[in-house]
Write a protein that holds these residues in place. Structure first.
Motif, PDB file in Angstrom:
ATOM      1  N   MET A 105       0.834  -1.199   0.000  1.00 51.90           N
ATOM      2  CA  MET A 105       0.000   0.000   0.000  1.00 51.90           C
ATOM      3  C   MET A 105       0.874   1.256   0.000  1.00 51.90           C
ATOM      4  N   SER A 106       1.910   1.254   0.839  1.00 49.54           N
ATOM      5  CA  SER A 106       2.800   2.418   0.938  1.00 49.54           C
ATOM      6  C   SER A 106       3.498   2.686  -0.392  1.00 49.54           C
ATOM      7  N   LEU A 107       3.966   1.635  -1.028  1.00 53.97           N
ATOM      8  CA  LEU A 107       4.596   1.786  -2.340  1.00 53.97           C
ATOM      9  C   LEU A 107       3.615   2.374  -3.349  1.00 53.97           C
ATOM     10  N   GLY A 108       2.381   1.884  -3.330  1.00 51.65           N
ATOM     11  CA  GLY A 108       1.360   2.412  -4.234  1.00 51.65           C
ATOM     12  C   GLY A 108       1.028   3.869  -3.956  1.00 51.65           C
ATOM     13  N   MET A 109       0.927   4.216  -2.691  1.00 50.55           N
ATOM     14  CA  MET A 109       0.618   5.605  -2.336  1.00 50.55           C
ATOM     15  C   MET A 109       1.770   6.538  -2.691  1.00 50.55           C
ATOM     16  N   VAL A 110       2.997   6.114  -2.408  1.00 46.30           N
ATOM     17  CA  VAL A 110       4.155   6.953  -2.719  1.00 46.30           C
ATOM     18  C   VAL A 110       4.305   7.111  -4.232  1.00 46.30           C
ATOM     19  N   SER A 111       4.147   6.026  -4.972  1.00 43.52           N
ATOM     20  CA  SER A 111       4.310   6.127  -6.428  1.00 43.52           C
ATOM     21  C   SER A 111       3.223   7.008  -7.047  1.00 43.52           C
ATOM     22  N   THR A 112       1.986   6.884  -6.585  1.00 43.54           N
ATOM     23  CA  THR A 112       0.936   7.757  -7.134  1.00 43.54           C
ATOM     24  C   THR A 112       1.132   9.200  -6.674  1.00 43.54           C
ATOM     25  N   ALA A 113       1.647   9.383  -5.474  1.00 43.92           N
ATOM     26  CA  ALA A 113       1.927  10.745  -4.989  1.00 43.92           C
ATOM     27  C   ALA A 113       2.975  11.415  -5.874  1.00 43.92           C
ATOM     28  N   ILE A 114       4.025  10.678  -6.206  1.00 44.48           N
ATOM     29  CA  ILE A 114       5.082  11.248  -7.058  1.00 44.48           C
ATOM     30  C   ILE A 114       4.526  11.604  -8.427  1.00 44.48           C
ATOM     31  N   VAL A 115       3.742  10.693  -8.996  1.00 43.29           N
ATOM     32  CA  VAL A 115       3.125  10.945 -10.308  1.00 43.29           C
ATOM     33  C   VAL A 115       2.248  12.196 -10.248  1.00 43.29           C
ATOM     34  N   GLN A 116       1.536  12.364  -9.137  1.00 45.73           N
ATOM     35  CA  GLN A 116       0.671  13.530  -9.001  1.00 45.73           C
ATOM     36  C   GLN A 116       1.478  14.801  -8.765  1.00 45.73           C
ATOM     37  N   LEU A 117       2.522  14.713  -7.955  1.00 47.46           N
ATOM     38  CA  LEU A 117       3.322  15.902  -7.649  1.00 47.46           C
ATOM     39  C   LEU A 117       4.111  16.406  -8.850  1.00 47.46           C
ATOM     40  N   ILE A 118       4.538  15.496  -9.723  1.00 42.98           N
ATOM     41  CA  ILE A 118       5.280  15.941 -10.917  1.00 42.98           C
ATOM     42  C   ILE A 118       4.328  16.289 -12.063  1.00 42.98           C
ATOM     43  N   LYS A 119       3.038  16.164 -11.811  1.00 45.20           N
ATOM     44  CA  LYS A 119       2.004  16.497 -12.800  1.00 45.20           C
ATOM     45  C   LYS A 119       2.202  15.717 -14.106  1.00 45.20           C
ATOM     46  N   ASN A 120       2.368  14.402 -13.966  1.00 42.58           N
ATOM     47  CA  ASN A 120       2.506  13.511 -15.106  1.00 42.58           C
ATOM     48  C   ASN A 120       1.345  13.731 -16.077  1.00 42.58           C
ATOM     49  N   LYS A 121       1.637  13.764 -17.377  1.00 47.87           N
ATOM     50  CA  LYS A 121       0.590  14.086 -18.365  1.00 47.87           C
ATOM     51  C   LYS A 121      -0.557  13.082 -18.366  1.00 47.87           C
ATOM     52  N   ASP A 122      -0.244  11.797 -18.168  1.00 53.90           N
ATOM     53  CA  ASP A 122      -1.307  10.790 -18.124  1.00 53.90           C
ATOM     54  C   ASP A 122      -2.184  10.987 -16.887  1.00 53.90           C
ATOM     55  N   GLU A 123      -1.567  11.356 -15.781  1.00 53.31           N
ATOM     56  CA  GLU A 123      -2.338  11.597 -14.556  1.00 53.31           C
ATOM     57  C   GLU A 123      -3.173  12.873 -14.685  1.00 53.31           C
ATOM     58  N   LEU A 124      -2.624  13.878 -15.346  1.00 58.05           N
ATOM     59  CA  LEU A 124      -3.411  15.092 -15.627  1.00 58.05           C
ATOM     60  C   LEU A 124      -4.642  14.749 -16.459  1.00 58.05           C
TER      61      LEU A 124
END
Length: 133
Positions: free
Chosen positions: A22-41
């Motif tokens: 769970m922690s790995l999933g939360m951290v990885s999605t947090a990073i994707v969100q914080l760097i404003k990944n285009k797919d996540e946008l």
């Protein structure tokens, strides 16, 4: 080894496997969100959410993982689990409302399940009880 000790050991192993996952999933999605990944946008836009929400969720996810992994601070852990519960259940519901495919909805369902399993199997020393007050 007694049956109770085996059971406690098994629960602790389950807890740590699912909590680290769970922690790995939360951290990885947090990073994707914080760097404003285009797919996540694009994902956030598809769900009808503003892009700035990604920064808020990313920071809170990192803080939540920290709270869950550090020793003690039981009330903080409960708040982190509650936050993860609301964020991930909201994500699942949002994907269902917009009619996303199962493949786009599955990551949110998986993280939601990991949160519930981690919370359920947490050891006694990571739970709030009336004796903690």
């Amino acid at each position: 080894m007694s049956t109770q000790n085996k059971s406690e050991k098994t629960r602790k192993i389950i807890y740590w496997i699912f909590t680290l996952w769970m922690s790995l999933g939360m951290v990885s999605t947090a990073i994707v969100q914080l760097i404003k990944n285009k797919d996540e946008l694009a994902n956030f836009a598809n769900l009808g959410y503003p892009a700035y929400l990604m920064s808020i969720l990313g920071v809170w996810k990192l803080l939540g993982v920290t709270a869950i992994l550090i020793p003690k601070r039981l009330l903080l852990k409960e708040w982190a689990y509650a936050g993860f519960f609301f964020v991930m259940s909201g994500a699942v519901i949002s994907h269902l409302i917009v009619g996303d495919t199962a493949s786009r909805t599955f990551p949110a369902v998986l993280l939601f399940a990991l949160v519930i399993i981690s919370w359920y199997f947490r050891p006694a020393d990571r739970k709030i009880s009336m004796t903690n007050y």
